[in-house]
Structures are given as structure tokens and as C-alpha cells.
Design an enzyme around this catalytic site. Structure first.
Site, PDB file in Angstrom:
ATOM      1  N   ARG A  30       0.817  -1.234   0.000  1.00 48.65           N
ATOM      2  CA  ARG A  30       0.000   0.000   0.000  1.00 48.65           C
ATOM      3  C   ARG A  30       0.843   1.273   0.000  1.00 48.65           C
ATOM      4  O   ARG A  30       0.436   2.295   0.555  1.00 48.65           O
ATOM      5  CB  ARG A  30      -0.958   0.055   1.194  1.00 48.65           C
ATOM      6  CG  ARG A  30      -2.046  -0.989   1.147  1.00 48.65           C
ATOM      7  CD  ARG A  30      -3.221  -0.532   0.300  1.00 48.65           C
ATOM      8  NE  ARG A  30      -4.078  -1.691   0.014  1.00 48.65           N
ATOM      9  CZ  ARG A  30      -5.126  -2.033   0.752  1.00 48.65           C
ATOM     10  NH1 ARG A  30      -5.493  -1.305   1.750  1.00 48.65           N
ATOM     11  NH2 ARG A  30      -5.823  -3.095   0.432  1.00 48.65           N
ATOM     12  N   ARG A  34      -3.482   6.134   0.199  1.00 42.64           N
ATOM     13  CA  ARG A  34      -3.970   7.311   0.907  1.00 42.64           C
ATOM     14  C   ARG A  34      -2.984   8.010   1.819  1.00 42.64           C
ATOM     15  O   ARG A  34      -3.249   9.125   2.256  1.00 42.64           O
ATOM     16  CB  ARG A  34      -5.229   6.948   1.702  1.00 42.64           C
ATOM     17  CG  ARG A  34      -6.432   6.827   0.791  1.00 42.64           C
ATOM     18  CD  ARG A  34      -7.589   6.235   1.535  1.00 42.64           C
ATOM     19  NE  ARG A  34      -7.239   4.896   1.973  1.00 42.64           N
ATOM     20  CZ  ARG A  34      -8.018   4.125   2.718  1.00 42.64           C
ATOM     21  NH1 ARG A  34      -9.167   4.588   3.134  1.00 42.64           N
ATOM     22  NH2 ARG A  34      -7.648   2.916   3.050  1.00 42.64           N
ATOM     23  N   ARG A  43      -7.617  11.245  -6.102  1.00 41.32           N
ATOM     24  CA  ARG A  43      -8.852  10.577  -5.673  1.00 41.32           C
ATOM     25  C   ARG A  43     -10.016  11.547  -5.541  1.00 41.32           C
ATOM     26  O   ARG A  43     -11.176  11.133  -5.542  1.00 41.32           O
ATOM     27  CB  ARG A  43      -8.623   9.846  -4.345  1.00 41.32           C
ATOM     28  CG  ARG A  43      -8.106   8.450  -4.487  1.00 41.32           C
ATOM     29  CD  ARG A  43      -9.175   7.458  -4.962  1.00 41.32           C
ATOM     30  NE  ARG A  43     -10.007   6.997  -3.860  1.00 41.32           N
ATOM     31  CZ  ARG A  43     -11.293   7.255  -3.726  1.00 41.32           C
ATOM     32  NH1 ARG A  43     -11.913   7.985  -4.636  1.00 41.32           N
ATOM     33  NH2 ARG A  43     -11.968   6.807  -2.701  1.00 41.32           N
ATOM     34  N   ASP A  79      -6.405  -3.543  -7.604  1.00 43.09           N
ATOM     35  CA  ASP A  79      -6.957  -4.146  -6.393  1.00 43.09           C
ATOM     36  C   ASP A  79      -7.214  -5.616  -6.671  1.00 43.09           C
ATOM     37  O   ASP A  79      -7.423  -6.012  -7.821  1.00 43.09           O
ATOM     38  CB  ASP A  79      -8.263  -3.460  -5.975  1.00 43.09           C
ATOM     39  CG  ASP A  79      -8.619  -3.819  -4.528  1.00 43.09           C
ATOM     40  OD1 ASP A  79      -8.128  -3.131  -3.618  1.00 43.09           O
ATOM     41  OD2 ASP A  79      -9.344  -4.804  -4.322  1.00 43.09           O
ATOM     42  N   TYR A 154     -14.535 -12.599  -0.156  1.00 43.27           N
ATOM     43  CA  TYR A 154     -15.278 -11.403  -0.588  1.00 43.27           C
ATOM     44  C   TYR A 154     -16.521 -11.785  -1.393  1.00 43.27           C
ATOM     45  O   TYR A 154     -17.602 -11.216  -1.208  1.00 43.27           O
ATOM     46  CB  TYR A 154     -14.380 -10.476  -1.421  1.00 43.27           C
ATOM     47  CG  TYR A 154     -13.439  -9.664  -0.544  1.00 43.27           C
ATOM     48  CD1 TYR A 154     -13.922  -8.655   0.282  1.00 43.27           C
ATOM     49  CD2 TYR A 154     -12.073  -9.918  -0.532  1.00 43.27           C
ATOM     50  CE1 TYR A 154     -13.072  -7.928   1.098  1.00 43.27           C
ATOM     51  CE2 TYR A 154     -11.209  -9.194   0.280  1.00 43.27           C
ATOM     52  CZ  TYR A 154     -11.718  -8.192   1.097  1.00 43.27           C
ATOM     53  OH  TYR A 154     -10.883  -7.473   1.910  1.00 43.27           O
TER      54      TYR A 154
HETATM   55  O1  CP3 Z   1       0.294   0.238  -3.149  1.00 45.35           O
HETATM   56  C1  CP3 Z   1      -0.148  -0.919  -3.281  1.00 45.35           C
HETATM   57  O2  CP3 Z   1       0.086  -1.832  -2.449  1.00 45.35           O
HETATM   58  C2  CP3 Z   1      -0.893  -1.282  -4.547  1.00 45.35           C
HETATM   59  C3  CP3 Z   1      -2.269  -1.209  -4.526  1.00 45.35           C
HETATM   60  C4  CP3 Z   1      -3.154  -2.192  -3.787  1.00 45.35           C
HETATM   61  C5  CP3 Z   1      -4.445  -1.816  -3.396  1.00 45.35           C
HETATM   62  N1  CP3 Z   1      -5.099  -2.905  -2.923  1.00 45.35           N
HETATM   63  C6  CP3 Z   1      -4.978  -0.456  -3.523  1.00 45.35           C
HETATM   64  C7  CP3 Z   1      -6.093  -0.034  -2.670  1.00 45.35           C
HETATM   65  C8  CP3 Z   1      -3.006  -3.540  -3.476  1.00 45.35           C
HETATM   66  C9  CP3 Z   1      -1.801  -4.436  -3.640  1.00 45.35           C
HETATM   67  C10 CP3 Z   1      -4.249  -3.984  -2.940  1.00 45.35           C
HETATM   68  C11 CP3 Z   1      -4.518  -5.374  -2.548  1.00 45.35           C
HETATM   69  C12 CP3 Z   1      -5.717  -5.661  -1.726  1.00 45.35           C
HETATM   70  N2  CP3 Z   1      -6.973  -5.154  -1.841  1.00 45.35           N
HETATM   71  C13 CP3 Z   1      -5.740  -6.656  -0.726  1.00 45.35           C
HETATM   72  C14 CP3 Z   1      -4.580  -7.513  -0.341  1.00 45.35           C
HETATM   73  C15 CP3 Z   1      -3.643  -6.785   0.526  1.00 45.35           C
HETATM   74  C16 CP3 Z   1      -4.124  -6.564   1.929  1.00 45.35           C
HETATM   75  O3  CP3 Z   1      -4.337  -5.406   2.277  1.00 45.35           O
HETATM   76  O4  CP3 Z   1      -4.254  -7.567   2.639  1.00 45.35           O
HETATM   77  C17 CP3 Z   1      -7.040  -6.685  -0.179  1.00 45.35           C
HETATM   78  C18 CP3 Z   1      -7.517  -7.568   0.938  1.00 45.35           C
HETATM   79  C19 CP3 Z   1      -7.816  -5.730  -0.904  1.00 45.35           C
HETATM   80  C20 CP3 Z   1      -9.253  -5.402  -0.716  1.00 45.35           C
HETATM   81  C21 CP3 Z   1      -9.374  -3.973  -0.326  1.00 45.35           C
HETATM   82  N3  CP3 Z   1      -9.403  -2.914  -1.231  1.00 45.35           N
HETATM   83  C22 CP3 Z   1      -9.367  -3.406   0.975  1.00 45.35           C
HETATM   84  C23 CP3 Z   1      -9.363  -4.207   2.260  1.00 45.35           C
HETATM   85  C24 CP3 Z   1      -9.386  -2.014   0.823  1.00 45.35           C
HETATM   86  C25 CP3 Z   1      -9.222  -0.959   1.887  1.00 45.35           C
HETATM   87  C26 CP3 Z   1     -10.463  -0.389   2.427  1.00 45.35           C
HETATM   88  C27 CP3 Z   1     -10.168   0.973   3.027  1.00 45.35           C
HETATM   89  O5  CP3 Z   1     -10.605   1.953   2.432  1.00 45.35           O
HETATM   90  O6  CP3 Z   1      -9.485   1.039   4.054  1.00 45.35           O
HETATM   91  C28 CP3 Z   1      -9.423  -1.738  -0.553  1.00 45.35           C
HETATM   92  C29 CP3 Z   1      -9.407  -0.396  -1.165  1.00 45.35           C
HETATM   93  C30 CP3 Z   1      -8.068   0.043  -1.632  1.00 45.35           C
HETATM   94  N4  CP3 Z   1      -7.230  -0.740  -2.371  1.00 45.35           N
HETATM   95  C31 CP3 Z   1      -7.485   1.323  -1.452  1.00 45.35           C
HETATM   96  C32 CP3 Z   1      -6.255   1.297  -2.119  1.00 45.35           C
HETATM   97  C33 CP3 Z   1      -5.263   2.413  -2.276  1.00 45.35           C
HETATM   98  C34 CP3 Z   1      -8.122   2.529  -0.771  1.00 45.35           C
HETATM   99  C35 CP3 Z   1      -8.945   3.144  -1.865  1.00 45.35           C
HETATM  100  C36 CP3 Z   1      -9.361   4.554  -1.663  1.00 45.35           C
HETATM  101  O7  CP3 Z   1     -10.414   4.787  -1.061  1.00 45.35           O
HETATM  102  O8  CP3 Z   1      -8.670   5.450  -2.199  1.00 45.35           O
END
Ligand code: CP3
Length: 346
Positions: A30, A34, A43, A79, A154
């Protein structure tokens, strides 16, 4: 980084292969997201999924942490649920919550209705984002996908879940149907990861984020075979395979055996203890993301402890899970500098 030869003594790839490079490589799960003001600015004008679906924007977001932090690898901005989008699942990513599936899969018919993923037809923006990123980044690009168990959670729960009760219920009561779901997801994930490597990704990470909610016996029976099919199915491409989950201390040996070159470790298991469990594989991790809110001297002491336990060889420095949104990017930048300077000294 277009020339393969340019990767020859790359610190990240050297560590993935178990070696010791010029310094211990560092990147953050990540890192694109954010915690960076430049991400939050984008965003304001685009949804998360629009960023994922627009290659120029996805590549730009992946490049942001390279410019600001000086990390040793870029991760594609996307994602894990993008694979599901490609399978025709209707979903959203809700800020602060995560993926929400509009019609969760609950029946045999729902599962039989899952399509087959053809990446260049169904999610062409993923490979295109990788191609742009590989042209623009000066470090290796990591492609990624979610592992079948985590994706199934999911799909079945409909969103984030604490107990994964419906998922485990299907797994235990309808093992044949469960196996069919795992196989369908595994072939979609494998197709996506292969297309990312073919587009230039130098390594891949398979995120089985919620596998740690399974007992070793259930993991071995119900989750491992599908992840193994994916990791083995990537072997011929030669790109290092990183395998990561949260709370997987008791699963590390199995996750290594599934076919990983690098095992990602969360902060609960010290790396020297993890090392003994992964049979010669490289390790990635594992600073507690919440430790980054401590005073600078405490943070750097924790970083030093991770470096010491990592042993300097076959170790990619990372957090034990993703960067928390309130993290000060300046702390991330100082950690990168610290890891690089500490390991150049040794
Ligand atoms: O920088 C990076 O690592 C690359 C981008 C990345 C994202 N998601 C962007 C993201 C990666 C590698 C992921 C993988 C992902 N997504 C996983 C596996 C990694 C982990 O965290 O265990 C999982 C379980 C997801 C599912 C998911 N998508 C979650 C749990 C969330 C977060 C919810 C939150 O808002 O806290 C997302 C959304 C997400 N994916 C965001 C980002 C940057 C936030 C999006 C936003 O609102 O801008």
C-alpha cells in the site's frame, strides 16, 4: 526498466532469489495510496476503480511512491477484486470499508455462472498499466492478484468479514462445490498474473490476506491446492513469486511449499523464527505498520531489529501489512534511507 540485463544486480530481485545485494531492498505494501497527498488529490477527481481502469492514471499512482520515497520496487496500482470485475461480478470499492459485492455468490448456480477470465478481453487495462509502468519506472515492477481463498471470502460474504462464516460453511458442507469455486478462481488469477508478467512485471505477489483465519489443516485441504496451482503455473515465466497473508504464522511452511520464492510475513512472527519455517525461501517483511506512529528513534530501533532478524540475505524489507492511511510519508521516506544506509555499512 526495459532491458532485462539492467536487472542483473538489482537489489530487490537479488533478495527475491535469496541473495545479498548492494543493500537490503525495501518497498511497502500500500505504498501507493492514501498516505500520499498526491494520491488523495487524484482521488478527489476519480473513484478508486476509475483509477484502476485508466492505465495512465494507474501507472501515475504507482510512480508516486517511487518519486517521493525512493523504494526499490513499484507495485502495480490495482486491487485484488479487479480479477472479479473481469469475471463479470458487479462490485464497488467503498472508501474506508473495502470491496462490496452487489450480489454475493451463495448457490451452485451462482458459482457455475462465473465466467472464464481472458485478461486481454476482460481487464485489458491491467496489462496496459503494467506496460506503461515498466517503461517509466527505474525499479522492478511487481504485479499482483488475490489468492482464491481471499477472493472467495469477498465473493461469498459480499464484503469485508470478521469471521468468514459463510465462506467456511460452504467449504465444510459442500467441499465439491468449494473445490469448483477454487479451481475457477485459480484459473482466472493465473491468467491475470501470467499476462502481467508477459507485460513486463518482474515479480508477482499473491495476496492470501485472510488465509490466516484458517487452521493449518483446513488451509492445506481447502486453500493451498488452488494457490499451488497458481504459483506452479507461473514457474516457467521465471519471475519471483511472493506469497503473503496476515496472521499466517502457523501456515508459513505450507505457504512456502505452495511454490513461493519469497514468503511475506506479518509482524506477529519475528523473521529469524519465520526463517526456520520457510525452508530456504527468501522473506519479506515485517515491521508492524502501527509502529510508524511512534517517535522517530523508536521507529528506527524497530527497523534495526527487523533488519537484524532478517539476516541481510534473502530479505526484502517491508511492513507486516499495508501502510495505514494516516501514516506520515516522511516517516516512510526516512525508513527507506535508513534501511539503505544501514545495510550498505555491513
Ligand atoms: O500500493 C499498493 O500496495 C498497490 C495497490 C493495492 C491496493 N489494494 C490499492 C487499494 C493492493 C496491492 C491492494 C490489494 C488488496 N486489496 C488486498 C490484499 C492486501 C491486503 O491489504 O491484505 C485486499 C484484501 C484488498 C481489498 C481492499 N481494497 C481493501 C481491504 C481495501 C481498503 C479499504 C479501506 O478503504 O481502508 C481496498 C481499497 C483500496 N485498495 C485502497 C487502495 C489504495 C483505498 C482506496 C481509496 O479509497 O482510495
Amino acid at each position: 526498466m526495459p532491458e532485462m540485463s539492467a536487472y542483473a544486480d538489482d537489489p530487490f530481485l537479488t533478495a527475491c532469489h535469496g541473495g545479498k545485494g548492494r543493500w537490503t531492498p525495501v518497498w511497502f505494501m500500500r505504498q501507493a495510496g492514501r498516505s500520499l497527498p498526491e494520491y488523495r488529490a487524484l482521488r478527489e477527481r476519480h473513484t478508486m476503480l476509475d483509477l484502476c481502469r485508466t492505465p495512465e492514471l494507474a501507472a501515475e499512482v504507482s510512480l508516486q511512491p517511487l518519486r517521493r520515497l525512493g523504494v526499490d520496487a513499484a507495485i502495480l496500482f490495482s486491487d485484488i477484486v479487479v480479477t472479479l470485475l473481469g469475471l463479470g461480478i458487479s462490485l464497488d470499492i467503498e472508501p474506508g470499508l473495502g470491496p462490496v459485492i452487489h450480489e454475493p455468490l451463495r448457490s451452485k448456480e451462482d458459482i457455475a455462472g462465473l465466467g472464464t477470465l481472458v485478461p486481454e478481453r476482460d481487464i485489458p487495462f491491467v496489462a496496459e498499466s503494467v506496460r506503461i509502468l515498466v517503461r517509466e519506472a527505474h525499479v522492478p515492477v511487481i504485479g499482483f492478484a488475490g489468492a482464491p481463498f481471499t477472493l472467495a471470502s469477498y465473493l461469498i460474504e459480499g464484503g469485508p468479514s470478521r469471521h468468514h462464516a459463510r465462506t467456511k460453511n460452504l467449504m465444510h458442507t459442500e467441499p465439491e462445490l468449494w473445490r469448483e469455486l477454487m479451481e475457477r478462481l485459480a484459473s482466472a488469477v493465473l491468467a491475470s498474473l501470467r499476462s502481467q508478467v508477459e507485460a513486463g512485471a518482474a515479480a508477482v505477489q499473491l495476496f492470501d490476506s485472510w488465509a490466516g483465519t484458517l487452521s493449518p489443516r483446513d488451509y492445506e485441504r481447502y486453500a493451498l491446492p488452488a494457490s499451488q496451482a497458481i504459483l506452479e503455473g507461473l514457474r516457467d515465466l521465471g519471475a519471483p513469486r511472493i506469497h503473503f497473508g496476515v496472521g499466517t504464522g502457523e501456515l508459513l511452511a505450507l505457504m512456502a511449499d505452495a511454490g513461493a520464492d519469497v514468503v511475506g510475513v506479518d509482524w506477529r512472527v519475528p523473521l529469524d523464527a519465520a526463517r526456520a519455517r520457510v525452508g530456504g525461501r527468501a522473506l519479506q517483511g515485517n515491521l508492524d505498520p502501527a509502529a510508524l506512529f511512534a517517535p522517530a528513534d523508536v521507529v528506527m530501533r524497530e527497523v534495526d531489529d527487523v533488519l537484524k532478524r532478517g539476516g541481510g540475505k534473502g530479505h526484502i524489507f517491508n511492513l507486516g501489512h499495508g501502510v495505514l492511511p494516516d501514516t506520515d510519508p516522511e516517516v516512510l521516506r526516512r525508513i527507506v534511507d535508513h534501511v539503505h544506509s544501514r545495510t550498505e555499512e555491513t
